[in-house]
Design a protein around this motif. Structure first.
Motif, mmCIF file in Angstrom:
data_model
loop_
_atom_site.group_PDB
_atom_site.id
_atom_site.type_symbol
_atom_site.label_atom_id
_atom_site.label_comp_id
_atom_site.label_asym_id
_atom_site.label_seq_id
_atom_site.Cartn_x
_atom_site.Cartn_y
_atom_site.Cartn_z
ATOM 1 N N SER A 178 -6.231 -6.507 18.033
ATOM 2 C CA SER A 178 -7.086 -7.269 17.128
ATOM 3 C C SER A 178 -6.748 -8.754 17.208
ATOM 4 O O SER A 178 -7.621 -9.630 17.194
ATOM 5 C CB SER A 178 -6.878 -6.721 15.721
ATOM 6 N N HIS A 225 1.595 8.465 5.663
ATOM 7 C CA HIS A 225 0.420 7.613 5.854
ATOM 8 C C HIS A 225 0.499 6.802 7.138
ATOM 9 O O HIS A 225 -0.517 6.350 7.661
ATOM 10 C CB HIS A 225 0.251 6.667 4.646
ATOM 11 N N ILE A 226 1.735 6.541 7.648
ATOM 12 C CA ILE A 226 1.858 5.842 8.940
ATOM 13 C C ILE A 226 2.891 6.597 9.774
ATOM 14 O O ILE A 226 4.091 6.363 9.662
ATOM 15 C CB ILE A 226 2.305 4.373 8.772
ATOM 16 N N TYR A 252 -5.844 0.172 7.594
ATOM 17 C CA TYR A 252 -5.389 -1.218 7.621
ATOM 18 C C TYR A 252 -5.876 -1.970 8.862
ATOM 19 O O TYR A 252 -6.353 -3.107 8.753
ATOM 20 C CB TYR A 252 -3.865 -1.285 7.499
ATOM 21 N N PRO A 253 -5.773 -1.357 10.086
ATOM 22 C CA PRO A 253 -6.294 -2.079 11.252
ATOM 23 C C PRO A 253 -7.793 -2.386 11.151
ATOM 24 O O PRO A 253 -8.266 -3.399 11.652
ATOM 25 C CB PRO A 253 -6.031 -1.136 12.431
ATOM 26 N N LYS A 261 -9.101 5.083 -1.334
ATOM 27 C CA LYS A 261 -9.241 6.080 -2.393
ATOM 28 C C LYS A 261 -10.706 6.311 -2.723
ATOM 29 O O LYS A 261 -11.141 7.451 -2.946
ATOM 30 C CB LYS A 261 -8.515 5.591 -3.663
ATOM 31 N N GLN A 314 0.826 -1.204 0.000
ATOM 32 C CA GLN A 314 0.000 0.000 0.000
ATOM 33 C C GLN A 314 0.861 1.254 0.000
ATOM 34 O O GLN A 314 0.539 2.260 -0.663
ATOM 35 C CB GLN A 314 -0.957 -0.015 1.191
ATOM 36 N N ARG A 344 -5.899 7.338 6.424
ATOM 37 C CA ARG A 344 -4.536 6.966 6.065
ATOM 38 C C ARG A 344 -4.396 5.458 6.186
ATOM 39 O O ARG A 344 -5.233 4.785 6.804
ATOM 40 C CB ARG A 344 -3.558 7.656 6.991
ATOM 41 N N ILE A 345 -3.309 4.954 5.598
ATOM 42 C CA ILE A 345 -3.074 3.505 5.636
ATOM 43 C C ILE A 345 -3.019 3.032 7.087
ATOM 44 O O ILE A 345 -3.568 1.983 7.443
ATOM 45 C CB ILE A 345 -1.763 3.130 4.908
ATOM 46 N N GLY A 346 -2.355 3.825 7.977
ATOM 47 C CA GLY A 346 -2.210 3.444 9.378
ATOM 48 C C GLY A 346 -3.549 3.319 10.087
ATOM 49 O O GLY A 346 -3.661 2.627 11.088
ATOM 50 N N SER A 347 -4.591 3.997 9.578
ATOM 51 C CA SER A 347 -5.922 3.909 10.195
ATOM 52 C C SER A 347 -6.756 2.851 9.519
ATOM 53 O O SER A 347 -7.509 2.126 10.160
ATOM 54 C CB SER A 347 -6.645 5.247 10.069
ATOM 55 N N HIS A 371 -8.796 -4.074 -3.254
ATOM 56 C CA HIS A 371 -7.674 -4.099 -2.292
ATOM 57 C C HIS A 371 -7.765 -2.865 -1.382
ATOM 58 O O HIS A 371 -8.494 -1.910 -1.678
ATOM 59 C CB HIS A 371 -6.319 -4.199 -3.009
ATOM 60 N N GLY A 372 -7.030 -2.885 -0.293
ATOM 61 C CA GLY A 372 -7.185 -1.924 0.780
ATOM 62 C C GLY A 372 -6.994 -0.490 0.341
ATOM 63 O O GLY A 372 -7.762 0.415 0.673
ATOM 64 N N TYR A 373 -5.936 -0.247 -0.459
ATOM 65 C CA TYR A 373 -5.647 1.130 -0.891
ATOM 66 C C TYR A 373 -6.791 1.654 -1.742
ATOM 67 O O TYR A 373 -7.171 2.830 -1.645
ATOM 68 C CB TYR A 373 -4.320 1.163 -1.637
ATOM 69 N N ARG A 400 -13.736 13.381 14.544
ATOM 70 C CA ARG A 400 -13.050 12.082 14.597
ATOM 71 C C ARG A 400 -13.975 10.957 15.038
ATOM 72 O O ARG A 400 -13.928 9.845 14.540
ATOM 73 C CB ARG A 400 -11.844 12.195 15.538
ATOM 74 N N LEU A 452 -9.437 -3.084 8.382
ATOM 75 C CA LEU A 452 -9.547 -4.253 7.515
ATOM 76 C C LEU A 452 -9.195 -5.519 8.299
ATOM 77 O O LEU A 452 -9.881 -6.543 8.179
ATOM 78 C CB LEU A 452 -8.606 -4.097 6.313
ATOM 79 N N CYS A 453 -8.106 -5.451 9.125
ATOM 80 C CA CYS A 453 -7.704 -6.630 9.917
ATOM 81 C C CYS A 453 -8.816 -7.042 10.871
ATOM 82 O O CYS A 453 -9.131 -8.223 11.017
ATOM 83 C CB CYS A 453 -6.454 -6.307 10.741
ATOM 84 N N ARG A 454 -9.418 -6.030 11.494
ATOM 85 C CA ARG A 454 -10.458 -6.328 12.484
ATOM 86 C C ARG A 454 -11.656 -6.982 11.833
ATOM 87 O O ARG A 454 -12.223 -7.950 12.313
ATOM 88 C CB ARG A 454 -10.892 -5.019 13.166
#
Lengths: 907, 111
Positions: free
Chosen positions: A76, A62-63, B49-50, B31, A37, B44-47, B25-27, B4, B52-54
Motif C-alpha cells: 500500500s 485477529h492477526i 486494517y490494510p 463490528k 484495536q 479480522r483486524i489483520g484483514s 473507528h476501524g474496530y 473469500r 482502511l490504509c489502502r
C-alpha cells in the motif's frame, strides 16, 4: 495507556509487525492504531466473561499472519509513493505545458529521472543485471578489438587488395606453398605482365658489433623495389636504389625506429651513420617508422639482396618469399592465367627443376593473418552466443520484475498514460542498465587488452596493435543498442499489456503466459550453454591430446641459444668448425653440464631446411627421382644432449670428419618411407649440390619440428665436421644441465666471448619455454573458450533456478490448495521437476543441433578429436542435465516444505 | 461464510458504506459489518486494517486521532468528497452486477 495488568499491546504489535521503509511517525501511528484495536477486542472479551488468557488469545487470533500484514502495508505504501510520483510528474508536465516549455527532450529527461529512481530503489537487481551485461558486452568488446587488430584491420599499405604473395606450388612433392628460387623470381619478374612491381626477400641474421653490447639482429635481405611494392614511406632518409643490389654497392641499410633509438638515440641525425654488421661497415640510409612491421614486428634492419650472377641462376635453392602489386584494373582471373602462362613456359624450359612447379598467388593480408582467422571466428561466435544468453537471462529477469509492477502500470493507465509511454519508460530503464553494463564492460575489456598486449604471444601477428579506440567504442555503442532491444523489448511489451496489468494486479494468481515466456528463455539459455560447453570440451580434449604428443626429445633441463658467425671473419669451413668445436668443448667441461651439442635447426621452433635427396637401393623411390626431405647438421653429442632416441646403429662420432667416410643418420620416417622392410644401415644418400654419397650409420626417432600437430617427415642428419657448405655459418647449441638450466646462459656467453669478444649469442631459451610457446595459442584459445562456457553454464543454471523459484512463489496458493486437498509432497516435487526436465530436454536437443553446426567450423582447431565427438557431447549433456535439475530441485523442495496454512492465508 | 473472493471484492464497498453516515473507528466498522450480516461476513483486524490504509492512501477516506478523557485514543475515519463520489459509482456498478448475475442465474435455472 494500558490498564494495570493488561497486556502491553503496543509492545506486542511493535515486536511482531517490524515495518521497514516507513517514516518513524507513520510506523508509530500504525502500531498505535493496531494496538488500540487489539485492546478493544481484549476488553470486550473480558467484559463477555472470558478469562484473561482467553481474552488475550481472542485478540491475538485477529492477526495470525504478521508477515502477510506487513506485506500488505508495504504494498500500500509503495502504491501511494508511485501515485504521488506520477501525479508530481503530471503536475510538472502541466506546468511546463502552461509555460510553453514542454518538448520531447523534457519527456526523455523525465523518463531518465524516473528510471534512476526506480533502479535506485532496487539496487541489488540493478547491480546483478549490470554485472551480467558487463560480462557479456565486455567479452564481445575484448574479442572484437583483438579480432579487429589481427584480421579485420586493413594493412597500412595503399590499395592493399592489389598486394599478393607468390609461391612455388609443387603438389607432386606435397608442397603447395613453397619458397621461391632466385632464378624463378627473376623469370617471374621479367615474364609476367600483370604486375606493376615485384620484390623478393628473405630473413637473415646479422651480428652487430663495434657497439657496447654486441647483438644479433633480425634482418631481411630485400630486392630494391621492396618498399615501393608495399607503398611504404620511410620516416627519414631514402629507400634503396636499383644499383644497390650489386656487390660493392650493397653495404647500405635501412633500420627500424627501435634499432635507431637504441643504437644512435632518437635525436641523432641520419647523415653519415654506420653500423658494423657481420664485420662489414654499412651506411644507414633510411629509418622506417615505428608502426612499420613487415615482414615481422621484430625486424631490425633491411639490407639489399646482393646475388652473384651464378646465384641468380640457381633454380634449386628455394629460399625467397615474393610479393607483388597487381596493376590497376587487372582482374584476379587475368592474374591467374598470366601466372599459368609463366609457370608453363618455365616447366617446359627447365623440366628437371620446374617440371611440376606452378605459381600460387595468395593475397598479402590473407598470408599474414590467414592462420589465425579460424580461431577468431570461433571466438567471435562464442562471445556472440554468450551475449545472446545474457540477453535471454536479463529478459527473463525483467519479465519477472515486470509482474511486480502491475499496480504501478494500472495507476499510469488510470491517469491516462498510453501503452507507448509505459513501454518507453521501461525501455529507458533497460537502456540505463545496458549503459551501465556497457561502461563496466568497456573498462574490463580495456584491462583485458592491456593484459594480452603485455604477454609474449608468438604466432599471432599484429596482436600488439590491439587497442580500445574510437572504432571499438562505436562497436560498443552499437552492440549496447542491440542488447537493449533484444533484452528489453519483449519484457516491456509484455509488462505493459493491458491483460498483464490486470493479471498482475492479483499478485497471488499464477501467470501462465509469463511462465511460458520464461521457460522459452530458459530453454534458449540452456541450448546456448550446451553449444559453448561442447566447444570448450572439444578444445580441452584437443589440447590434452596436444599436450600428450611425444616430441621425440627431452625438454627438461635443456638450455638452447644460437650462434651466427660472421662470414667475413670466419670465411672457411675449417674456421667455422674450429669455433663451434671449441665452444662446445669449453661449455661441456663446465661443472653441472651433462652434455652439449649443436644442430643447424632447433626442434620446436619451426625452422626446417628441405632439399632434394637422392637415395639408393630403395624399392619405392627411384635412384633418379629424388625425394624432398628435411636436412639438418648436428654434432656428435647432439642426440644425447637433446635426449633423442637412437633406434638402430650409431650416432655421429668424433672420428667422423672431413677425411673419413661421409656418414648420415636418418629418422624413422625416412627409413619407413624409403626402405620399408629393408635395413637402412649401410644404404647411401646424396643431396643436390654435393656430389658425395653419405652412408647411413644410424636411425633416430622422429621429433616435432614445425608444430606439435604435424609430423616431421623424412629427415637426414649430417655431421658438422663433414659439411662443405660455407654458408652454414650458424649453430643452435643445446646444453643438457644437471639442474636448473637458467643460470647456464651467462656461463655459455662468457665462454664464447673468451673465444671471440665480438660474437653475440641470441635466442636464449629453455626447451621447456620453446614447447610452451608452441602450445601457447591452443592453450590460450582453450582457456578463453572454457571461461566463456563456464559463464554461460552459470547463467543458464541460475536462469533455471530463478524460473522455478518464481514459479513456486507465484503458485504458492495453488500448492496450498492442492496439499490441503490431499496432494503428497512428492506430487508437488514431481510437478516442478517435470517442468524443469522438459526445459532441460528441449534445451539439450536444441543444443545438440546447434553444436553439430558450430563444431564443424572448429574442425581446423582440433587435434586428434572429431567435431562430433560422442563422448564430449554425452558428458556435456549429462553435466548440464544434472546441474540444471539440481537447480530445479532446490526451490521445488522448498515448495514441498511450505506451510499449507500460510499458503492458504494469503489474501 | 461467503466465498473469500466475494468477500474480498465487496470489502471496500462495505467499509465505505459504514463510513457514509458518520465517522467511525476501524474496530467499530468491523463490528458493524459482522452485526449487519448476522455473522456471515466478518473481518479480522489483520484483514480490515490494510483495507482502511489502502482507502486512506487513495484519498477516499481520511483518518483523525481522537482522544477522550479516560479512554484510549482512537483513530476515526470519515469519507472524503472523492470517497462519496466513488461510493456512489460503486453502488451503481454493484447493483448492475447483481442484477446481471440474477438474470443469468434465474434464466438458466428456468431453462
Amino acid at each position: 495507556m494500558p490498564d494495570k495488568g493488561a497486556p502491553d499491546w503496543l509492545a506486542y504489535v511493535r515486536q511482531n509487525l517490524q515495518l521497514r521503509g516507513f517514516r518513524p511517525e507513520r510506523e508509530s501511528e500504525i502500531a498505535d492504531e493496531i494496538a488500540q484495536q487489539l485492546d478493544e477486542v481484549y476488553q470486550e472479551s473480558l467484559q463477555a466473561g472470558c478469562s484473561e488468557m482467553e481474552a488475550r488469545s481472542a485478540a491475538e487470533r485477529h492477526i495470525a499472519d504478521w508477515a502477510g500484514l506487513r506485506q500488505q502495508l508495504a504494498g500500500s505504501q509503495r502504491e501511494k509513493q508511485t501515485r504521488a510520483a506520477i501525479a508530481l510528474e503530471h503536475a510538472q508536465d502541466r506546468d511546463l505545458i502552461r509555460r510553453g516549455k514542454f518538448s520531447p527532450m523534457t519527456e526523455i529527461r523525465q523518463d531518465l529521472l524516473f528510471a534512476f529512481r526506480v533502479l535506485r530503489k532496487n539496487p541489488t537487481f540493478a547491480l546483478v543485471v549490470i554485472a551480467i551485461l558487463a560480462i557479456g558486452i565486455g567479452a564481445n568488446i575484448l574479442i572484437f578489438s583483438l579480432a579487429y587488430a589481427v584480421i579485420l584491420r586493413p594493412l597500412p599499405y595503399p590499395a592493399q587488395d592489389s598486394l599478393l604473395t607468390l609461391w612455388e606450388s609443387n603438389l607432386a612433392q606435397n608442397s603447395p606453398h613453397g619458397q621461391v628460387s632466385a632464378a624463378n623470381y627473376y623469370d617471374w619478374e621479367s615474364g609476367s605482365s600483370v604486375f606493376s612491381a615485384m620484390s623478393a626477400y628473405s630473413s637473415w641474421r646479422f651480428n652487430l658489433t663495434q657497439v657496447q653490447e654486441p647483438e644479433n639482429l633480425n634482418g631481411v635481405l630485400v630486392t630494391p623495389d621492396f618498399f615501393s611494392v608495399l607503398g611504404a614511406n620511410l620516416a627519414q632518409g631514402r629507400t634503396f636504389r636499383h644499383d644497390e643490389d650489386q656487390p660493392g654497392k650493397d653495404t647500405v641499410a635501412i633500420v627500424s625506429q627501435s634499432l635507431w633509438n637504441r643504437i644512435f638515440g632518437e635525436s641523432a641525425t641520419l647523415s653519415g651513420q654506420t653500423l658494423t654488421l657481420n664485420r662489414d661497415i654499412y651506411t644507414v640510409v633510411g629509418i622506417m617508422p615505428s608502426e612499420f612491421d613487415f615482414p615481422s614486428s621484430k625486424t631490425d634492419i633491411w639490407v639489399p639482396l646482393d646475388l652473384s650472377p651464378e646465384n641468380k641462376q640457381n633454380r634449386d635453392g628455394r629460399w625467397l618469399t615474393v610479393i607483388a602489386r597487381v596493376k590497376p584494373g587487372v582482374a584476379p582471373k587475368q592474374v591467374a592465367s598470366d601466372l599459368d602462362l609463366v609457370s608453363g613456359r618455365l616447366s617446359k624450359a627447365y623440366p628437371k627443376s620446374d617440371g611440376t612447379v606452378s605459381i600460387t598467388a595468395i593475397p598479402l593480408h590473407e598470408y599474414l593473418v590467414g592462420d589465425t582467422r579460424t580461431t577468431f571466428v570461433v571466438l567471435l561466435l562464442a562471445v556472440g552466443l554468450l551475449l545472446l544468453l545474457a540477453c535471454a537471462n536479463i529478459a527473463s529477469l525483467l519479465l519477472a520484475k515486470g509482474t511486480g509492477r502491475a499496480g504501478e502500470f494500472a495507476i499510469r493507465y488510470a491517469i491516462g498514460a498510453g501503452r507507448s509511454r509505459i513501454v518507453r519508460q521501461l525501455m529507458t530503464e533497460c537502456c540505463l542498465l545496458v549503459a551501465g553494463g556497457a561502461a563496466m564492460g568497456l573498462f574490463l575489456a580495456a584491462g583485458g587488452v592491456e593484459w594480452i598486449r603485455a604477454q609474449t604471444i608468438e604466432g599471432i601477428p599484429r596482436l600488439h596493435d590491439a587497442a580500445i579506440d574510437a572504432r571499438i567504442v562505436a562497436f560498443t555503442v552499437g552492440i549496447s543498442m542491440l542488447v537493449a532491444v533484444v533484452a528489453g523489448l519483449l519484457p516491456a511489451f509484455r509488462a505493459s499489456s493491458y491483460y498483464a496489468v490486470k493479471e498482475g494486479s492479483n499478485r497471488f494468481a499464477s501467470n501462465p503466459s509469463i511462465q511460458r515466456r520464461r521457460a522459452v528463455l530458459v530453454v534458449a539459455q540452456l541450448s546456448i550453454a550446451f553449444v559453448l560447453l561442447v566447444g570448450a570440451g572439444l578444445l580441452v580434449n584437443s589440447f590434452l591430446h596436444l599436450a600428450r604428443v611425444n616430441t621425440g626429445l627431452q625438454v627438461s633441463n635443456r638450455l638452447t641459444f644460437q650462434i651466427m658467425l660472421s662470414r667475413a671473419e670466419y670465411k672457411t669451413n675449417e674456421q667455422q668448425l674450429a669455433f663451434f668445436s671449441q665452444t662446445l668443448d669449453r661449455i661441456s667441461r663446465q661443472s653441472g653440464i651433462v652434455a652439449a651439442g649443436g644442430v643447424s635447426d632447433l626442434p620446436l621452433v619451426g625452422n626446417r631446411m628441405s632439399i632434394k635427396v637422392f637415395v639408393e637401393k630403395s624399392s619405392v623411390v627411384s635412384a633418379q627421382s629424388p625425394l624432398q626431405a628435411g636436412i639438418r647438421w648436428s654434432t656428435p653429442a647432439y642426440f644425447d644432449a637433446i635426449g633423442m632416441t637412437l633406434r638402430r646403429g650409431r650416432g655421429f662420432a668424433e672420428e667422423d670428419n672431413g677425411s673419413s667416410l661421409p656418414v648420415a643418420v636418418v629418422n624413422q620416417s625416412m627409413a619407413d618411407r624409403v626402405w620399408p622392410g629393408q635395413d637402412p644401415i649401410g644404404m647411401r644418400v646424396r643431396i643436390e649440390e654435393d656430389p658425395r654419397w653419405f652412408t647411413v650409420v644410424g636411425i633416430v626417432g622422429d621429433i616435432k619440428q614445425e608444430s606439435l600437430e604435424a609430423d616431421e617427415g623424412p629427415t637426414v642428419y649430417f655431421t658438422y665436421a663433414q659439411k662443405s657448405e660455407v654458408w652454414l655459418n650458424w649453430m643452435s647449441v643445446v646444453i643438457h644441465t644437471a639442474s636448473d638450466p637458467h643460470g647456464v646462459a651467462l656461463l655459455a656467453r662468457q665462454q664464447i666471448l673468451s673465444l671471440d669478444k665480438d660474437q653475440p649469442i641470441t635466442n636464449i631459451a629453455t626447451l621447456e619455454q620453446d614447447l610452451a610457446s608452441l602450445q601457447m595459442i591452443p592453450k590460450l584459445r582453450t582457456m578463453i573458450m572454457s571461461l566463456f562456457s563456464f559463464m554461460a553454464f552459470s547463467l543458464a543454471v541460475v536462469g533455471m533456478f530463478g524460473m522455478v523459484s518464481f514459479s513456486v512463489a507465484q503458485r504458492s496458493y495453488e500448492i496450498g490448495i492442492r496439499m490441503a486437498l490431499g496432494a503428497q509432497r512428492g506430487d508437488i516435487l514431481r510437478q516442478f521437476l517435470v517442468q524443469g526436465a522438459v526445459c532441460v530436454s528441449i534445451g539439450v536437443l536444441l543444443g545438440i543441433g546447434g553444436s553439430l553446426i558450430v563444431t564443424r567450423i572448429m574442425k581446423a582447431l582440433l587435434f586428434e578429436v572429431e567435431p562430433v565427438d560422442l563422448k564430449t557431447f554425452g558428458l556435456v549433456a549429462i553435466l548440464l542435465a544434472f546441474v540444471t535439475m539440481l537447480a530445479c530441485w532446490l526451490p521445488a523442495g522448498r515448495a514441498t516444505r511450505m506451510d499449507v496454512i500460510k499458503a492458504l492465508r494469503y489474501e | 461464510m461467503f466465498n473469500r473472493e466475494l468477500r474480498k471484492g465487496s470489502a471496500e464497498l462495505l467499509v465505505l458504506t459504514f463510513l457514509e453516515a458518520r465517522p467511525r473507528h476501524g474496530y467499530e466498522v468491523g463490528k458493524l459489518i459482522e452485526a449487519h450480516s448476522r455473522g456471515r461476513i466478518s473481518f479480522r483486524i489483520g484483514s480490515l486494517y490494510p483495507i482502511l490504509c489502502r482507502l486512506e492512501d487513495r484519498g477516499l477516506i481520511v483518518g483523525r486521532w481522537v482522544e477522550k478523557a479516560g479512554a484510549r485514543r482512537r483513530r476515526f475515519y470519515r469519507l472524503t468528497p472523492a470517497g462519496r463520489k466513488f461510493l456512489k459509482a460503486q453502488r451503481g456498478v454493484w447493483d448492475e452486477f447483481v442484477a446481471t448475475i440474477n438474470h443469468i442465474v434465474r434464466l438458466s435455472h428456468a431453462g
